[in-house]
Design a protein around this motif. Sequence first.
Motif, PDB file in Angstrom:
ATOM      1  N   ILE A   1     -41.599 -99.159  57.224  1.00 26.06           N
ATOM      2  CA  ILE A   1     -40.905 -98.637  58.390  1.00 26.06           C
ATOM      3  C   ILE A   1     -40.981 -97.129  58.438  1.00 26.06           C
TER       4      ILE A   1
ATOM      5  N   VAL B   1     -33.450-107.638  59.919  1.00 22.49           N
ATOM      6  CA  VAL B   1     -33.164-106.306  60.413  1.00 22.49           C
ATOM      7  C   VAL B   1     -34.429-105.472  60.468  1.00 22.49           C
ATOM      8  N   GLU B   2     -35.228-105.603  59.413  1.00 19.86           N
ATOM      9  CA  GLU B   2     -36.411-104.760  59.309  1.00 19.86           C
ATOM     10  C   GLU B   2     -37.370-105.049  60.447  1.00 19.86           C
TER      11      GLU B   2
ATOM     12  N   ARG C   1     -36.633-106.244  63.341  1.00 25.08           N
ATOM     13  CA  ARG C   1     -36.061-105.705  64.580  1.00 25.08           C
ATOM     14  C   ARG C   1     -36.359-104.214  64.687  1.00 25.08           C
ATOM     15  N   GLN C   2     -36.112-103.526  63.565  1.00 24.61           N
ATOM     16  CA  GLN C   2     -36.275-102.076  63.612  1.00 24.61           C
ATOM     17  C   GLN C   2     -37.727-101.685  63.839  1.00 24.61           C
TER      18      GLN C   2
ATOM     19  N   SER D   1     -35.074-107.624  68.866  1.00 26.52           N
ATOM     20  CA  SER D   1     -34.403-108.894  68.579  1.00 26.52           C
ATOM     21  C   SER D   1     -35.303-110.076  68.944  1.00 26.52           C
TER      22      SER D   1
END
Lengths: 910, 343
Positions: free
Chosen positions: B47, B100-101, B103-104, B155
């Motif tokens: 990321i 989460v990752e 999504r980010q 999402s």
Amino acid sequence: MGPHYTTIHDEETTWTVQYAIIPRFSQAPLLDNLDPKEKDTMEVTQVLLSAQAIDSTVRKHAEDTLKQFQEQNLPGYLLSLSGELASEEKPVESRKLAGLILKNALDAKEQHRKYELVQRWLSLDVAVKSQIKACLLQTLSSPVPDARSTASQVIAKVAGIELPQKQWPELIGSLLSNIHQVPPHVKQATLETLGYLCEEVVPEVVEQDHVNKILTAVVQGMNANEGNNEVRLSATRALYNALSFAQANFSNDMERDYIMRVVCEATLSPEVKIRQAAFECLVSIGSTYYEKLAPYIQDIFNITSKAVKEDEEPVALQAIEFWSSICDEEIDILEEYGGEFTADSDVPCYYFIKQALPALVPMLLETLLKQEEDQDQDEGAWNLAMAGGTCLGLVARTVGDDIVPLVMPFIEENITKPDWRQREAATYAFGSILEGPSPDKLTPIVNVALNFMLTALTNDPSSHVKDTTAWTLGRIFEFLHGSTVETPIITPANCQQIITVLLQSMKDVPNVAEKACGALYFLAQGYEDLGSSSALTPYFQEIVQSLLNVTHREDAGESRLRTAAYETLNEVVRCSTEETARLVLELVQVIMAELHKTLEAQNLSSDEREKQNELQGLLCGCLQVIIQKLGASDTTKYAFMHYGDQIMNLFIRVFACRSATVHEEAMLAIGAFAYATGPNFAKYMPDFYKYLEMGLQNFEEYQVCAVTVGVVGDICRALEDKILPYCDGIMTQLLKDLSSNQLHRSVKPPIFSSFGDIALAIGENFEKYLMYAMPMLQSAAELSAHTSGADDEMIEYTNLLRNGILEAYSGIFQGFKNSPKTQLLIPYAPHILQFLDSIYMEKDMDDVVMKTAIGVLGDLADTLGSNAGSLIQQSLSSKDFLNECLSSDDHLIKESAEWARLAISRAISV
Amino acid sequence: MATHELRRPFKRPAISDQQRRREISLQRQAQNRRDAQHQARCLASTILTLQPAQYEPAEPDLQLQSETELIPELEIESQEHRRDLRDIDDVRQASRLKGVEARQWFAKQLMLPEWMIDVPERLNTDWYVFARPAGKRCFVVSSNGTTISRLRNGSMLHRFPSALPSGARTSKSSHSGQSYCILDCIFHEPDQTYYVIDMVCWAGMSLYECTTEFRFFWLNSKLVETGACDAPSSYHKFRFSTVPIYNCDQEGLNAAYTGPVPYVKDGLLFCNKHAHYQSGNTPLILVWKDENCSQYVIDTDSKGQVPNKQQVVLELLFDGKLATSDDPPVIFGCLNEDFIQEV
């Protein structure tokens, strides 16, 4: 103890009836107008007798009165009870009950309640306690045996509370002075009290001088020249409990010789109860002082072998148990050796079993012929043949190949005899030695025997023989069939016959059918790791149908047949391959229909409801296995998901038909279902949530609570941030669980882990829980940082706890990563690093904790970055611990460490 | 002191199947937790490095280095980032992201258009045009036997089997971890179809560094081959479709603007043929909307009628500029500092 008519039970054997909430007594309290003295003398006796009345109204009234007395004036209540117990003028029934109530006022099964009672006793007025204790000691001299015996137990309970607090220092001295009193009944009661006392307190709280005196008194009481059998019996039973205090004495050759001589002599007493108690001591010595046995083992063999051959069954069973427990010890030791002798092992193996083998095996084989007619139907049966066969199995595990030539002649001689006892004994002997010896040794024999066994299972006229034969086949499949076995005993040539015979036997009487299901279980298990194709595929449908038929048998409730059939069905599904995925999908519909049927049943009696509940458990268990199987491959998962709504609806209905608790099996199944469903599970949450909450509230059935905590993790991973609306409720429950001292401690580590799951799922939204979760994690971390002086079990638990705490930290750090709220975590960093340093220095973490811990170091560095750079550099963990992990042989530890190194280097280089 | 229980298990397996079920569940949960954490960690590095060059220097008081050291380092880092962005390993990792990752990561990866406010030079030779389907803009990732679509905020929209390479667990599909796809799509609700408007990775090959011309060519030739454009089936839950793409000559513009398409139009997209795929807003993609080619060009009330006044929500940006909340935003004007102070 305990009279016939009373609802007041011994706290140690039943749940807390006495503390059940009883509605307040409406009429004027019976005792209020009397002065306390009068209460003691007149009323208490009557109330205690009424509490044992046949008439339940009278009984209830008396119980309420007692309860009220206790609530209004606890010291007076306890004093009058102890006075009642001590008074020779009172009837034995009221004295006994007074003692029992006293005992229940000092101890309870449930930890939380027990703690309360201990605190309550300790806070009582010293004068009151002295008076009660004086009454108790006085009762030991009573001519009434029941009063003495009751007092012994109460004294031990008080000692259990007071000795660790260094209170009642004169107790042991005054007991020992009793020993020299003339009347044998006082001596007997005192020895009994010493026995209970040793059971109640831990050895550390009794000083060695007292231990020596207790042992001297006990061993003297056991001596053959003690004329009174009651004294000798109480002394022998007391020794059983005192053995754990005798570490120092067993290290002294003279003292040990003396104790051993007295115990061995007691095994020859004319009194059967003394012989039995003496053998119980021998069994306990065998496991507690294994390494001291060598000089005595020959004598012990002679004594035990005589008892097995000649003595009454309770004595003979203890004699066999001695050898079983020696096997247990040697199996453990040899397991620790890992096949190789290492000089630093704690206890060396003396190979007692191997040395005794030529005499031990014939002795045990002989017992096999002493079966009881109906032992296969009697759940609680335990006799010489069962104990002997069990011991033979342990011997085989201890010595391996050496046992085979000693048992084969017995089998060959008896297996074809007309008497069923001989055929059964031969089969049982064969089944017993299948675990231990090498496959090389056993396979040729099994290849010859298999066909014989299959024929016997079909044709033998005795169902005893069939039962044991089916069990033996199961053992053959368990130990000699599977991907790890080099020479397969099941071949394309005999597979069909085996299955045909087993399926046929599943129609036999329940106990035989149950064993046939068990054999099929292990047959299926052997095909577990064989990849995409299984030899069972052609028979899959037939096997499943036969098992379903078994579950429908009218007598499937006997011999746990229905359970065995579903368990086998589960294993068949687990070990199935893609070739039969379609059939497993069809099975989903069948099991759903069965479950639906149980939900439609109306107006059940409580007995029927219990059975229905059990059946629902089996069906949910089966669905759980199927979901896990089909969910593991995407192809089958999508096909299975057609039933998703229906299945979830059924699970919800299973929950709904219990009023207060949720079903553990249904909960486990939902976990598997959520994992397979992924984000779409969100649509079930509105209906499911309340049961999730209910499961988390179930302190009493802690397994249910534990399983539900696991499901929280499944749901977090399935829903990701869609779990957010439910998090307030879930976190509230989890925090309550953690603060409860009622909840079984084993549930606490997984609760911490689930904090991590939640944080990982909802990311920075975890912010609002930090102020609650972090202090809890911190105090648990402080508690688990040091283990000095803990035993193995405590260290194991501590490591579980550490792992849970660390998984929570990992999840929280990873959840907050790349969020502007990262700085909220900075204040916690020093403590977390300190925690890592201190568990590193403690040097007792296991590999799992090591991997998680070094991972947390990385997570901290990764998320906090340069904000924590200097803190990290100061920590021991970032140097010594990290280096140790980097050079670990465990690749999981190494992988985590590599990652931590990378994260740290990034954090400190910016 | 009663006699002591010595009954041992008789003819029973040492472990009950129920206990076994519990243990298998616990093992599965522990494994899933490890996987989730592992994913989160792997993403850590990705990321950070995959973020396009909007590198913000850390706050001065937290800096360990001096200013002079800092500047060259930053440059090196930025270059590394740019290289990483094209790095096939990173993209492959991204295709496996979860939680989460994911999504980010995905929230930052879509290429976003600017408004067309003038006619670019060489429009007729260097640009493509197509009618943009109305619907949810998303990335579709197929890997490891499953397909996941993620919206602009990262999402998850759907998780489903598809005929894309590695998009479902079927006997014919390859199980190779190398084979994954990332497609830039619009999910069109009325016909439940994913319209593919760009191709970022195909069968393990990154197309980031390829020109639009090549990507569109590859898209049109490869997508149909896989059967992804076929009607839905049990291993292929949603239909995929390409959109007709035209050169920006008069005929092409007319076809895109007025030609019939099987979907509801939401404006025209213009794409520069030489552009690489690039995250975030870019002037190399432009969007045009008017009432003939988009239903979203002006507000309507619930009955579909145009109200008397059009409302606009303006956003005050940090530099004093006022922008619309359109996508992309339109800068309306700029307020001077005194005025902002007064407000």
